[in-house]
Write a protein that holds these residues in place. Structure first.
Motif, PDB file in Angstrom:
ATOM      1  N   ASN A 126       0.132 -50.210 -37.173  1.00 28.73           N
ATOM      2  CA  ASN A 126       1.067 -49.393 -37.441  1.00 28.73           C
ATOM      3  C   ASN A 126       1.713 -48.824 -36.057  1.00 28.73           C
ATOM      4  N   ILE A 127       2.310 -49.993 -35.255  1.00 28.05           N
ATOM      5  CA  ILE A 127       2.970 -49.448 -34.204  1.00 28.05           C
ATOM      6  C   ILE A 127       4.284 -49.080 -34.288  1.00 28.05           C
ATOM      7  N   ILE A 128       5.057 -49.706 -35.394  1.00 26.39           N
ATOM      8  CA  ILE A 128       6.387 -49.272 -35.726  1.00 26.39           C
ATOM      9  C   ILE A 128       6.284 -48.818 -37.128  1.00 26.39           C
ATOM     10  N   ASP A 129       7.088 -47.840 -37.559  1.00 21.19           N
ATOM     11  CA  ASP A 129       7.114 -47.494 -39.083  1.00 21.19           C
ATOM     12  C   ASP A 129       8.642 -47.047 -39.277  1.00 21.19           C
ATOM     13  N   PHE A 130       8.790 -46.573 -40.566  1.00 20.44           N
ATOM     14  CA  PHE A 130       9.999 -46.113 -41.029  1.00 20.44           C
ATOM     15  C   PHE A 130      10.151 -44.581 -40.274  1.00 20.44           C
ATOM     16  N   VAL A 131      11.302 -44.137 -39.859  1.00 20.19           N
ATOM     17  CA  VAL A 131      11.470 -42.884 -39.213  1.00 20.19           C
ATOM     18  C   VAL A 131      12.863 -42.243 -39.962  1.00 20.19           C
ATOM     19  N   ASN A 132      12.605 -40.993 -40.002  1.00 17.33           N
ATOM     20  CA  ASN A 132      13.771 -40.213 -40.836  1.00 17.33           C
ATOM     21  C   ASN A 132      13.859 -40.861 -42.411  1.00 17.33           C
ATOM     22  N   MET A 161      17.662 -43.514 -41.666  1.00 16.39           N
ATOM     23  CA  MET A 161      16.327 -44.194 -41.495  1.00 16.39           C
ATOM     24  C   MET A 161      16.598 -45.382 -40.463  1.00 16.39           C
ATOM     25  N   ARG A 162      15.332 -45.462 -39.818  1.00 16.09           N
ATOM     26  CA  ARG A 162      15.392 -46.553 -38.947  1.00 16.09           C
ATOM     27  C   ARG A 162      13.754 -47.071 -38.777  1.00 16.09           C
ATOM     28  N   PRO A 208       6.853 -44.420 -32.942  1.00 17.09           N
ATOM     29  CA  PRO A 208       7.035 -42.947 -32.989  1.00 17.09           C
ATOM     30  C   PRO A 208       7.673 -42.345 -31.791  1.00 17.09           C
ATOM     31  N   PHE A 209       8.364 -40.983 -31.903  1.00 13.95           N
ATOM     32  CA  PHE A 209       8.828 -40.076 -30.717  1.00 13.95           C
ATOM     33  C   PHE A 209       9.976 -40.867 -29.877  1.00 13.95           C
ATOM     34  N   GLY A 210      10.419 -41.963 -30.474  1.00 19.85           N
ATOM     35  CA  GLY A 210      11.439 -42.623 -29.852  1.00 19.85           C
ATOM     36  C   GLY A 210      10.894 -43.532 -28.468  1.00 19.85           C
ATOM     37  N   ARG A 211       9.792 -43.881 -28.579  1.00 13.54           N
ATOM     38  CA  ARG A 211       8.993 -44.658 -27.706  1.00 13.54           C
ATOM     39  C   ARG A 211       9.485 -45.952 -27.666  1.00 13.54           C
TER      40      ARG A 211
END
Lengths: 164, 630, 565
Positions: free
Chosen positions: C164-170, C175-176, C180-183
């Motif tokens: 779970n390093i990347i996930d859906f955001v928004n 959606m992207r 998290p947190f634009g890291r």
């Protein structure tokens, strides 16, 4: 104990009150937001740690629902009009100037001291006053980058005096 | 088997006691505590009444069990009456008086004249066409309604479980628990023809029966209270005004299907509904109507409340269960259906608030009774939230099959300001619009489906002749696009593109091809989207394109919409009045004004954005707005 | 699982246990287009490309339909084709379409399907705000402007690796897929396994391309380019040239590298034999000392990185042996120092690996000497395929050439390092005193091999009963650790490979589903079967070198500690 530690401790209490169960994440975030108005990065990281799920997952849930705010809003909300009339009378340099003055980077809208949140607004209906700007809904007319910054500096000074 | 908190015999005693207590109350004042009236200040009225009664030495009783003796007044917070426009509402029993627009300064008079003197204050009654109405049910808005789920709304104390019991509450649950088996309950619901009130209209009995037949260690009953359509608040009225009817309906679903856990998912924007439901659940648990081994039957049921967090898509079943599980509210592919794998992949009964609220009445009175109301294929009643350009806005409940005309004109009092009716949008962003030609269409699931509309959850927005239907379509598309979860391509990307095109058309920058593109995109979004939100997202666009294509053409071909842009007009400087002072020129943000000093100035209409800055600046009133012909 | 017959486009197609209609359609010889369906992951059902129409005209995604007896469907009606074209057009409209210069060009599913469905015109303009490209990871590059939000990467990261390093955001059109947190990836716990890049159907996540550095080194006359080739590479490179998965093309690859101008080509199996011996010795020492147990294998850099980032208490359990690549590189550095001084050239060491995490491993401080990494450059199988293509070489037609000596030879047990269970098996072969053929057969049949998520075996060594576990797919390793935390599991030795199937399933390999990975593994076992030397200690060069360097030197070159004190 400083404020952020106190907040994290309270956050932990809230999470514990829901038995650290993953399914309660939305209720947990609602309760935290009810107290602190927004969900800080540290808060979301604490939730992830306590519920045993990825930070990306917590962030993913938080950004899905409209009610969650991940950014604290400032005490003063500054809106620069970006309607047609203001735009041609150079409202963009005002916005850019304020951003620079407030040291905002990327998608950041609120200054580090939590005093100002900078936004744009589509036509305030004050075209003859262009370029216009509002601070907490009070309209300020015919702005220049310099006069806009002066207004904010004035507020900062007053705040500093009050806090002193 | 844990001991039961309340035996069946004790329940019977409680029923008798509650009824006696209610009957013994001599004077009752009910202050409406629905969201609308509260916003209008009804709680101030409540407090003022309470204080004023006390200063006059009246014994103010709040709970049913309080007995104030001779000199007592029972002061209660009632649920929503549905006619929020005339609030704050105060009703006085047994005098059968409904006071409207009550303010704190009216309280003294109410106590003096009505409570103590038995006199009616004409000023506070509802007036229409020169007539005053004392009884609520005589008011035309109410007279034509048939209230089943809203039966007690406004008439009883929403926070007092004993009052609900006194009015026959929980006896349907008791009947289901002791006199019927699961199969019989499902059959009763099936026979009644009750169809889901959330929009789909799926037969509730069939759903229950599927869950009942599924073998599983755990089953769930979930109530969808995520009423998110703009302009719909029926379920809010029920949850606030009669929360126990929802709980009882869910309990019966639990008995019928063998489910033991219930979840109510309430929209975030309904804090009062959450509060009332919490109180209701706590009281039911306290009495032993929720919990383990209820009334010694061996049946246990536990109830939970989930608050939504701002996502319309969570009204979709699988998105709602995902949200309860603490995930993003993204719908999942079906099959498996919710009845087979719903919440936590267990068999789940999922109905909306209104559906559950119908259940106790059906179980008590039988399927035949329910079928006697409404139409053959859509029995029962339906609640609608009547809003928009209509005289009486509010919550109405009518038998299925009532015509639009009856609802809009007879109950709603017709169009505001004497304007002409243009269209009505039913079912919110998932529904289509209906026009004049549909006014005599009976409102039921099948008739509406035939003309491309849906009953949906029951939002009914009336639009008058001044409304731009392209703007209506844009409004709903903007809503849906904002609420798309983003999972499937047709909905995520398609609605975004449709909104872009609609915005272009509204700005009079559209092309004829855009109309074809809208239709083509709508077709793909409707047929290929993953969930109901996407599959119905284009209904407002498609139905306005069908019935009001000329309004699109006005924007696209004429580049001028009479509703949005008014009569065509431009700004001109009257050379006779202009002294050539140059103020207009200096104030124009667009540099559209030219002219020499002391000479009449002129406006370049191609540069002008009609902001009016020159008009405000001219000291001689020389700027005219010229309306064009046609 | 259901059995029956379906009617697909008028033809009768029997089905037996296929998990969805999509699989039945493919069985019928119809290539169903899809972006978000990946048979090794859960069904997402979002791209809507695999839609089919039933008799009543109802449209559903075939990935999420269960086959039913008597089901009648159409896969190519006019409506379906129109919807597919529209979906492709919508995707292209929100996609950076600089296709010709894209890393994924020619291998991009979006490009291929847009071509296949004749999408020649896009009516909409890209109105998205351009996003920053994230090249902070040593292994992959993330270009959000190309993402089509199919979520394959999100699912592989979570379901296969448990990360779970990347996930859906928004949500919605905002959606992207992002950390998290634009890291940036470098600011997360990403372990560089690269599986996100392996499943990405477009160029939104790609393996970091370092081909340019390789060419520069090869063409630099002052550099001596020395290459080592990992076992898993040899059974996968051929796939890109029309050869079956599992075919050993090592010797052709050597020829190709020589044609391209590489000076010396060696075999990582040489390093692996050192690893086997060192690891077995360490294991025996731990048995004598009574722990710490379990001893975890250390060959997989993503696994080591995971422990460092998320579970550091287990770093004490990890073997102090370097990975075969780093052992090889250390020996090479040691041996070639004199050679470099002699001829004035500098040795530039390239490792060809099936793995993206090796790029991260090569850059670790522990493996640098005097500021220079022991491995100068790691190329993945994909990159070497591209270089061969760029050179115009037809690999399938080349003559065979053996790797150079002395470091070009490894035992059979070193070859199986590339497949799950191989490292454990190699160590067991070394530990078991009985060196007969029968003993080898018994070890092969212990249950260390195979595709199960976790394999547990018990080995008798003298009077000791040793419990060994083999896990692949990091999510399974995490489960095991959790059980160990809870005291529910105990093992003496645990082999962990981050990628499913072991290195043959590495993210640097050509595209391939599980079935392909299994065939590659079988190819490595076939090499082992055919090899004369089956045990590490029987590799004559290795044993001679070990004798020569002595214990102290061996420790310095072959061991490393990841524990931070």
């Amino acid at each position: 104990m400083d404020a952020s530690n106190a907040m994290l401790q309270r956050v932990e209490e809230i999470i514990d009150s829901y038995g650290c169960k993953r399914e309660n994440i939305i209720a947990i975030m609602q309760d935290i937001q009810a107290e602190y108005k927004y969900l800080s990065r540290e808060t979301l990281e604490k939730i992830a740690e306590k519920l045993g799920i990825g930070v990306a997952k917590v962030y993913s849930v938080a950004t899905f629902y409209e009610n969650f705010s991940l950014e604290a809003k400032g005490k003063y909300i500054v809106k620069v009009c970006n309607g047609t009339a203001c735009h041609v009378r150079k409202s963009q340099p005002i916005y850019d100037g304020l951003r620079e003055y407030l040291q905002l980077e990327g998608k950041q809208k609120t200054s580090a001291d939590q005093l100002f949140t900078l936004e744009t607004v589509a036509c305030l209906g004050a075209c003859s006053l262009a370029p216009a700007m509002t601070i907490n809904d009070e309209v300020h007319a015919k702005m220049t980058p310099e006069s806009a910054i002066a207004l904010l500096e004035d507020i900062r000074r007053k705040e500093a005096v009050q806090n002193a | 088997m844990p001991e039961c908190a309340l035996t069946r015999t004790q329940f019977h005693l409680l029923q008798t006691e509650s009824k006696d207590l209610l009957a013994a109350q001599k004077l009752k004042v009910l202050v409406c505590a629905g969201t609308g009236c509260v916003a209008n200040g009804s709680m101030k009225v409540y407090d003022t009444l309470k204080a004023a009664c006390e200063t006059r030495g009246l014994n103010v009783c709040v709970a049913l069990r309080e007995e104030g003796g001779e000199n007592s007044v029972h002061l209660k917070k009632s649920g929503c009456h549905g006619f929020c426009e005339i609030g704050p509402l105060v009703s006085i029993e047994p005098l059968d008086i409904l006071y409207t627009h009550v303010h704190p300064e009216d309280c003294e008079e109410i106590i003096e004249k009505t409570l103590l003197g038995g006199e009616v204050i004409d000023r506070l009654l509802y007036h229409k066409d020169g007539q005053a109405y004392q009884r609520r049910d005589d008011i035309p808005f109410y007279k034509l309604q048939h209230r089943i789920v809203l039966r007690d709304s406004g008439k009883s104390d929403a926070e007092e479980i004993l009052e609900y019991i006194a009015n026959g509450g929980y006896s349907a649950f008791e009947k289901a628990l002791f006199e019927m088996n699961g199969e019989e309950i499902c059959k009763t619901i099936s026979d009644s023809g009750l169809r889901g009130r959330g929009g789909g209209g799926f037969p509730a009995g069939r759903k229950w029966e599927s869950v009942r037949r599924n073998v599983s260690d755990v089953k769930y009953v979930v109530c969808n209270g995520d009423e998110g359509d703009p302009g719909a608040f029926m379920d809010q009225g029920v949850m606030e005004g009669n929360p126990h009817s929802v709980i009882e309906g869910m309990l019966i679903a639990g008995v019928a299907t063998g489910a033991t856990e219930g979840y109510i998912y309430v929209r975030a924007e309904y804090p009062l509904a959450v509060k009332r439901l919490r109180i209701a659940i706590a009281k039911a648990e306290e009495l032993g109507l929720l919990g383990d081994n209820i009334m010694g039957s061996g049946f246990s049921f536990h109830m939970h409340i989930n608050r939504g967090a701002g996502a319309f898509v969570c009204g979709e079943g699988s998105a709602l269960t995902s949200s309860i599980e603490g995930k993003r509210g993204m719908p999942r592919v079906k099959p498996p259906r919710t009845v087979d794998k719903g919440l936590w992949a267990k068999p789940t009964v999922l109905n909306n608030v209104e559906t559950y609220a119908n259940v106790p009445q059906i179980v008590l009175n039988g399927a035949g009774w329910y079928r006697s109301v409404g139409t053959e294929n859509s029995p029962g009643t339906k609640t609608f939230a009547l809003t928009g350009n209509v005289v009486n806005t509010g919550l109405v409940e009518v038998p299925m099959g009532t015509t639009l005309r009856q609802v809009i004109y007879d109950i709603g009092g017709g169009i505001k300001d004497g304007k002409k009716f243009k269209a009505v949008q039913i079912g919110g962003p998932s529904g289509g619009c209906l026009t004049e030609e549909h006014l005599d269409l009976p409102l039921d699931f099948d008739s509406l489906k035939k003309v491309g509309a849906i009953i949906g959850s029951g939002g009914m927005v009336v639009m008058d002749e001044d409304t731009c239907m392209v703007e209506v379509a844009r409004f709903f598309m903007n809503f849906t696009q904002n609420e798309s979860c983003g999972k499937c391509v047709p909905c995520r990307e398609g609605t975004k593109r449709m909104l872009e095109i609609l915005e272009r058309i509204i700005r009079n920058e559209g092309e004829l091809e855009d109309l074809d593109t809208l239709e083509s995109l709508a077709n793909t979004i409707t047929e290929a989207s993953l969930c109901g939100l996407g599959q119905t997202a284009c209904k407002p666009v498609l139905s306005t394109l069908k019935y009001f294509r000329n309004e699109y053409l006005a924007h696209v071909v004429d580049k001028h919409c009479p509703h949005c842009n008014g009569r065509k007009r431009h700004l001109e400087i009257n050379p006779k009045l202009c002294r050539g002072c140059g103020k207009c020129k200096r104030n124009c943000p667009m540099e559209a004004i030219s002219g020499e000093l002391r000479q009449p100035h002129t406006i370049d209409v191609t540069k002008c954005i009609h902001c009016g800055a020159c008009w405000g600046a001219c000291p001689f009133g020389a700027i005219d707005a010229i309306e064009e012909e046609g | 699982m259901a059995k029956g017959v379906m009617i697909i486009d008028g033809q009768r197609v029997p089905f037996d246990g296929e998990k969805n209609v999509l699989a039945v359609i493919r069985k019928a010889g119809i290539e169903m287009p899809t972006f978000c369906y990946h048979s090794d992951l859960s069904t997402y059902g979002a791209c809507r490309m695999c839609i089919v129409e039933d008799e009543r005209g109802k449209i559903d995604a075939s990935c999420s339909l269960e086959p039913r007896n008597g089901m009648v469907i159409k896969t190519n009606s006019a409506r379906l084709l129109k919807h597919r074209r529209t979906i492709l057009e919508l995707l292209l409209a929100s996609h950076n379409c600089n296709c010709t210069t894209c890393e994924k060009s020619g291998k991009c599913h979006l490009q291929a399907l847009a071509h296949q469905f004749g999408v020649r015109h896009v009516r909409f303009t890209d109105t998205r705000e351009a996003a920053k490209i994230d090249s902070s990871s040593p292994a992959v590059v993330r270009d959000p402007n190309k993402c089509i939000l199919c979520g394959d990467c999100v699912r592989v990261c979570e379901e296969m690796q448990g990360m779970n390093i990347i996930d859906f955001v928004n949500r919605g059109s905002q959606m992207r897929v992002a950390p998290p947190f634009g890291r940036m990836l470098s600011e997360t716990n990403c372990i560089s396994c690269g599986q996100c890049a392996a499943v990405c159907p477009v160029g939104a996540i790609t393996v970091k391309n370092e081909i340019g550095d390789a060419w520069r080194a090869i063409h630099d006359p002052k550099l001596r380019t020395v290459v080592q080739i990992a076992p898993a590479v040899r059974v996968a490179v051929g796939e890109a040239f029309g050869l079956p998965a599992g075919d050993n093309v090592l010797h052709r690859l050597v020829t190709a590298l020589k044609l391209m101008g590489v000076d010396e080509v060696y075999d990582t199996t040489f390093g692996a034999d050192f690893t086997t011996i060192s690891e077995a010795e360490e294991f025996k020492a731990r048995l004598q000392a009574g722990g710490p147990f379990p001893m975890f294998t250390s060959c997989c850099p993503a696994w080591v990185k995971y422990l460092e980032k998320e579970n550091p208490k287990y770093l004490h359990n990890i073997s102090t042996c370097k990975s075969p690549m780093e052992m090889f590189a250390a020996i090479l550095r040691d041996k070639y120092a004199a050679k470099d001084a002699e001829d004035g050239k500098r040795t530039y060491h390239i490792a060809i690996m099936p793995c993206t995490a090796k790029k991260m491993e090569a850059a670790r401080e522990e493996f640098k000497h005097d500021g220079r990494p022991d491995v100068d450059l790691v190329l993945t199988t994909r990159e070497i395929v591209d270089m061969i293509n760029e050179s115009g070489i037809r690999l399938e037609e080349l003559d065979m050439e053996a790797p150079d000596l002395p470091f070009g030879m490894g035992s059979g047990s070193a070859n199986i390092y590339g497949v799950t269970g191989g490292v454990a098996e190699a160590v067991v072969r070394h530990c078991v005193p009985d060196k007969s053929r029968n003993a080898l057969r018994e070890i092969a049949e212990l249950g260390l091999r195979g595709d199960e998520a976790r394999k547990e075996v018990t080995v008798h060594l003298g009077d000791q009963e040793l419990k060994i576990a083999v896990v692949h797919g990091l999510v399974n390793a995490r489960k095991l650790l959790k059980e160990m935390d809870e005291g529910k599991a105990f093992f003496h030795l645990v082999e962990v490979m981050t990628c499913h199937g072991g290195c043959v399933g590495g993210a640097g390999q050509p595209d391939g589903l599980n079935a392909v990975k299994i065939r590659r593994g079988e190819g490595l076992h076939a090499i082992d079967d055919a090899s004369l030397v089956k045990r590490a200690e029987r590799n004559p060069v290795v044993s001679a070198l070990l004798n020569e360097m002595g214990e102290h030197k061996a420790h310095e070159l072959l061991h490393v500690s990841y524990v931070k004190d």
